[in-house]
Design a protein around this motif. Structure first.
Motif, PDB file in Angstrom:
ATOM      1  N   GLU A 303       0.911  -1.213   0.173  1.00 36.38           N
ATOM      2  CA  GLU A 303       0.008   0.014   0.073  1.00 36.38           C
ATOM      3  C   GLU A 303       0.936   1.407  -0.171  1.00 36.38           C
ATOM      4  N   ASP A 304       2.233   1.229   0.419  1.00 36.55           N
ATOM      5  CA  ASP A 304       2.992   2.162   0.232  1.00 36.55           C
ATOM      6  C   ASP A 304       4.005   2.364  -0.867  1.00 36.55           C
ATOM      7  N   PHE A 305       3.417   1.496  -1.809  1.00 32.98           N
ATOM      8  CA  PHE A 305       4.396   1.751  -3.138  1.00 32.98           C
ATOM      9  C   PHE A 305       3.343   1.911  -4.297  1.00 32.98           C
ATOM     10  N   GLY A 306       3.014   0.801  -4.808  1.00 36.54           N
ATOM     11  CA  GLY A 306       1.828   1.232  -5.994  1.00 36.54           C
ATOM     12  C   GLY A 306       0.925   2.192  -5.945  1.00 36.54           C
ATOM     13  N   PRO A 307      -0.054   2.055  -5.019  1.00 36.19           N
ATOM     14  CA  PRO A 307      -1.179   3.188  -4.555  1.00 36.19           C
ATOM     15  C   PRO A 307      -0.615   4.640  -4.788  1.00 36.19           C
ATOM     16  N   GLU A 308       0.652   4.628  -4.192  1.00 29.74           N
ATOM     17  CA  GLU A 308       1.156   5.996  -4.120  1.00 29.74           C
ATOM     18  C   GLU A 308       1.141   6.762  -5.281  1.00 29.74           C
ATOM     19  N   LEU A 309       1.702   5.918  -6.399  1.00 30.81           N
ATOM     20  CA  LEU A 309       1.808   6.434  -7.719  1.00 30.81           C
ATOM     21  C   LEU A 309       0.480   6.901  -8.353  1.00 30.81           C
ATOM     22  N   ASN A 310      -0.652   6.322  -7.871  1.00 32.19           N
ATOM     23  CA  ASN A 310      -2.047   6.847  -8.521  1.00 32.19           C
ATOM     24  C   ASN A 310      -2.521   8.224  -7.983  1.00 32.19           C
ATOM     25  N   LYS A 311      -1.712   8.959  -6.875  1.00 29.45           N
ATOM     26  CA  LYS A 311      -2.236   9.885  -6.220  1.00 29.45           C
ATOM     27  C   LYS A 311      -1.701  11.198  -6.782  1.00 29.45           C
ATOM     28  N   THR A 312      -2.689  12.006  -7.363  1.00 30.62           N
ATOM     29  CA  THR A 312      -2.214  13.005  -8.308  1.00 30.62           C
ATOM     30  C   THR A 312      -2.517  14.414  -7.953  1.00 30.62           C
ATOM     31  N   GLY A 313      -3.865  14.484  -7.192  1.00 31.18           N
ATOM     32  CA  GLY A 313      -4.391  15.711  -6.788  1.00 31.18           C
ATOM     33  C   GLY A 313      -3.602  16.736  -5.766  1.00 31.18           C
ATOM     34  N   TYR A 314      -2.580  16.296  -5.202  1.00 36.98           N
ATOM     35  CA  TYR A 314      -2.055  17.100  -4.165  1.00 36.98           C
ATOM     36  C   TYR A 314      -0.933  18.013  -5.029  1.00 36.98           C
ATOM     37  N   PHE A 315      -0.694  17.677  -6.388  1.00 34.77           N
ATOM     38  CA  PHE A 315       0.515  18.279  -7.274  1.00 34.77           C
ATOM     39  C   PHE A 315      -0.122  18.944  -8.501  1.00 34.77           C
ATOM     40  N   ILE A 372      10.133  10.661  -2.508  1.00 35.24           N
ATOM     41  CA  ILE A 372      10.367  11.725  -3.474  1.00 35.24           C
ATOM     42  C   ILE A 372      10.420  11.199  -4.953  1.00 35.24           C
ATOM     43  N   ASN A 373      10.708   9.818  -5.067  1.00 33.26           N
ATOM     44  CA  ASN A 373      10.951   9.388  -6.378  1.00 33.26           C
ATOM     45  C   ASN A 373       9.774   8.890  -6.889  1.00 33.26           C
ATOM     46  N   LEU A 374       8.890   8.271  -6.098  1.00 30.73           N
ATOM     47  CA  LEU A 374       7.325   7.884  -6.466  1.00 30.73           C
ATOM     48  C   LEU A 374       6.686   8.876  -7.025  1.00 30.73           C
ATOM     49  N   MET A 375       6.573   9.950  -5.993  1.00 28.63           N
ATOM     50  CA  MET A 375       6.273  11.416  -6.479  1.00 28.63           C
ATOM     51  C   MET A 375       6.728  11.964  -7.852  1.00 28.63           C
ATOM     52  N   LEU A 376       7.928  11.643  -7.946  1.00 31.16           N
ATOM     53  CA  LEU A 376       8.582  12.154  -9.218  1.00 31.16           C
ATOM     54  C   LEU A 376       8.061  11.578 -10.483  1.00 31.16           C
ATOM     55  N   THR A 377       7.932  10.163 -10.311  1.00 33.02           N
ATOM     56  CA  THR A 377       7.382   9.035 -11.170  1.00 33.02           C
ATOM     57  C   THR A 377       5.892   9.712 -11.567  1.00 33.02           C
ATOM     58  N   ALA A 378       5.216   9.806 -10.397  1.00 38.17           N
ATOM     59  CA  ALA A 378       3.474  10.343 -10.634  1.00 38.17           C
ATOM     60  C   ALA A 378       3.558  11.608 -11.465  1.00 38.17           C
ATOM     61  N   MET A 379       4.377  12.535 -11.090  1.00 43.98           N
ATOM     62  CA  MET A 379       4.346  13.737 -11.791  1.00 43.98           C
ATOM     63  C   MET A 379       4.735  13.214 -13.350  1.00 43.98           C
ATOM     64  N   LEU A 380       5.689  12.917 -13.734  1.00 48.29           N
ATOM     65  CA  LEU A 380       6.210  12.586 -15.235  1.00 48.29           C
ATOM     66  C   LEU A 380       4.939  12.118 -15.606  1.00 48.29           C
TER      67      LEU A 380
END
Length: 672
Positions: A303-315, A372-380
């Protein structure tokens, strides 16, 4: 001949069985062990492990279910003062909710020989320490008392873990010789562990199966109301098979650290275990780390890996602003990378799972590597790029040799392009696309896509990093030297320079530079592109030196490369078993102009040279031309592979030997 071979083998087996049959017990230190002055097979050893025995047992606890107990007892001989550090022992343990391990030391004694008699000094409570390593781990430490040259120390420790799924790695080798090392695992039939050996020497392995039983006690209360209540107890016996596997190593040599080894632990003889499958009675089989696909699937579903990539609203709002007018993939990658780097600071914790979670890390402007880097991946991905996380094992963590979740301790981002993957890490302010922090350059990573598929990713750079040095100087009639240096570095060389400089104030840096280079005096120092990290770093300074030449019999002897001369071959071992790890390919170039003093002429000049290694591994060029009172040198040294196999060690060693010999040849100037 066949009979001789069989006879020899029988002697070896007999020897092994005799050693294995020896009784090693704590408290049974002999006078012979205390009298021994040097190790019989390694006279250079500062200490030696006389014996180390360990066992890990997964057993049933009536209150906690299956738990893991690891018991270790060790005896160490101290030969020299350099071995005193072995009196300090430490054992780490997990200290997190649901995985709070306990470590306890006992039977810790130092033995010395005094007037022919054995003197014992027991460890007291003030010699035991407990410290926090990080938010996940603690460490129990002991410092053995009364340690001298000739001492023998021994101790025992127990690790109790509430987890039934972790068998710790066992090392059969160390930086000192190991006379005897034995490790045994006791695993119930409900568990299947993959075991993998690494290193260049291997222990002997034996297995056996034994039947064990668990007694379950249950109680029932009956009656009550108008009749007295009664409590009855019943026992249920469950039989199961337990597999005992024993690993035995005898007379394993010390493992020696050498130049250009990324992590010597990668090559230490050891055994590792990873849970592959569980099958409890009346339950379905559960797979864990049978192969890389199952490892990746397990990690992605955390839950603290894959699902984190689907969160986008905050950025989303911030990203719409910074992406305005950015149309090409290169522009989008750079602006998003810089946004994350400037917004969220790394808290120095690694890990491929989020600590705070991407949303909280973005809000609080701090997080671990995964934040940091899962956030980066989601933004990309949000920007329309094909971006995926890449699991990495840092150099400190070692190479991921076989499928297991603990093989990784880091995650970066990758953007797939027609030209190949662009690798990114937003935790380091000096990293750029495909120029990652050195801690991540550890052979291969594992890219995970949305559909659950994965593939191996080569982390090692292919493009050479440049170090271009221009030197112009003159020598006066007394042999004093004065001149100017301009140094330009690109890619990884530039990142290393920026990283080194940020930790020092300019005055401290210059003082260190002067002291490391024959006490030269530096002036007119300047740097360019310190913060423009896509551009090369440029360093310029003037220098004077009184110790850069030798004057003998009226002649001046001069190393033309001055303080840039390679004076020593880093490769000293006769043979090498480990790969040579340069971290990244590089090319060093030197353009040098020398003005000789009036009234002097060149008596001796080094001859030009060209040295090339096979398979385009690297080359060294040295050329020098005299033109009146000026000498012009052009020198280059290039290594084209980040990792060089041990098979090429002899060639590389000879190359460096010839290069050092040429660079240390001196120019001789004599008076007219």
């Amino acid at each position: 001949m066949k009979c001789i071979k069989l006879f020899s083998l029988s002697i070896v087996l007999l020897f092994v069985s005799k050693v294995a049959a020896q009784e090693f017990k704590l408290g049974k230190v002999s006078i012979a062990e205390l009298e021994q002055k040097v190790h019989p097979k390694d006279s250079s050893a500062a200490a030696a492990i006389l014996y180390k025995k360990g066992k890990t047992r997964i057993e049933y606890d009536i209150n906690d279910g299956f738990v893991t107990l690891t018991e270790v007892e060790t005896r160490i001989k101290i030969y020299k003062k350099e071995g005193y550090d072995w009196a300090n022992q430490k054992v780490w343990y997990y200290n997190v909710p649901n995985l709070s391990e306990k470590v306890s030391f006992t039977d810790a004694v130092t033995y010395n020989l005094v007037d022919g008699k054995i003197e014992k000094t027991k460890l007291k409570s003030e010699g035991t320490f407990d410290e926090v390593l990080n938010k996940f781990r603690g460490q129990k430490k002991i410092t053995m008392p009364n340690v001298k040259e000739g001492s023998v120390i021994e101790f025992r420790y127990v690790i109790r873990s509430p987890s039934d799924r972790i068998i710790r790695e066992w090392n059969f080798q160390s930086s000192i010789p190991v006379n005897y090392s034995e490790f045994a695992t006791y695993v119930p039939e409900y568990y299947v562990f993959n075991s993998r050996q690494k290193g260049y020497v291997f222990p002997k392995i034996t297995t056996e199966k034994n039947q064990r039983s668990i007694i379950f006690t249950s109680k029932e209360r009956s009656g009550g109301g108008w009749t007295a209540s009664q409590t009855t107890f019943s026992n249920e016996k469950v039989d199961y098979f337990e597999t005992k596997t024993t690993y035995l190593a005898i007379d394993f040599p010390a493992i020696k650290n050498e130049a250009y080894v990324n992590n010597i632990d990668n090559y230490v003889s050891s055994i590792q275990h990873e849970l592959s499958m569980t099958k409890y009675p009346n339950s379905t089989m559960k797979m864990y780390s049978a192969d890389w696909s199952s490892v990746v699937k397990t990690i992605y579903e955390y839950e603290d890996f894959g699902p984190e990539l689907n969160k986008t609203g905050y950025f989303e709002d911030d990203l719409k602003t910074i992406l305005a007018g950015k149309n090409t993939p290169e522009e989008k990658i750079l602006v998003i990378l810089n946004h994350v780097k400037s917004t969220v600071k790394w808290n120095d914790y690694t890990g491929y799972t989020c600590d705070n979670g991407v949303k909280k890390a973005y809000k609080e402007k701090t997080g671990n590597i995964a934040d940091i880097n899962l956030m980066l991946t989601a933004m990309l991905r949000y920007a329309g790029l094909t971006a995926n996380p890449v699991l990495v094992s840092t150099r400190a963590n070692g190479i991921s040799f076989f499928p297991n979740r603990n093989a990784f301790d880091y995650v970066i981002a990758a953007v797939e392009t027609p030209q190949g993957n662009v690798l990114l890490d937003a935790s380091d302010k000096f990293s750029t696309p495909n120029v990652l922090p050195l801690r991540t350059l550890n052979w291969n990573g594992r890219l995970i896509r949305k559909d659950g598929s994965s593939e191996e990713v080569d982390l090692m750079p292919k493009k050479p990093s440049l170090d271009n040095v221009s030197i112009s100087y003159e020598v006066d009639s007394e042999g004093k030297v004065g001149g100017k240096v301009r140094r330009q570095c690109t890619d990884f060389n530039a990142m290393v320079f920026r990283d080194k400089f940020q930790s020092l104030k300019e005055d401290a840096y210059l003082e260190k530079l002067e002291n490391e280079n024959n006490k030269i005096e530096i002036s007119e120092y300047s740097r360019t592109n310190e913060k423009e990290i896509l551009l090369p770093t440029i360093e310029v300074f003037s220098f004077k030196g009184d110790n850069l030449t030798e004057t003998i019999g009226g002649k001046i002897y001069l190393n033309p490369m001055l303080f840039f001369t390679n004076t020593e071959n880093s490769f000293k071992q006769e043979t090498r078993e480990y790969p040579i790890d340069f971290s990244y390919p590089f090319t060093d170039k030197y353009n040098i102009t020398i003005k000789i003093p009036e009234g002097f002429v060149v008596e001796t000049l080094p001859t030009p040279a060209f040295i090339a290694m096979e398979d385009n591994l690297g080359a060294f060029k040295f050329n020098i031309v005299a033109n009146g009172n000026f000498l012009q040198l052009a020198i280059s040294h290039q290594i084209n592979e980040a990792i060089v196999s041990a098979e090429k060690y002899e060639m590389l060693k000879d190359y460096y030997k010839a290069m050092v010999a040429k660079e240390t040849e001196k120019i001789v100037l004599k008076r007219i």
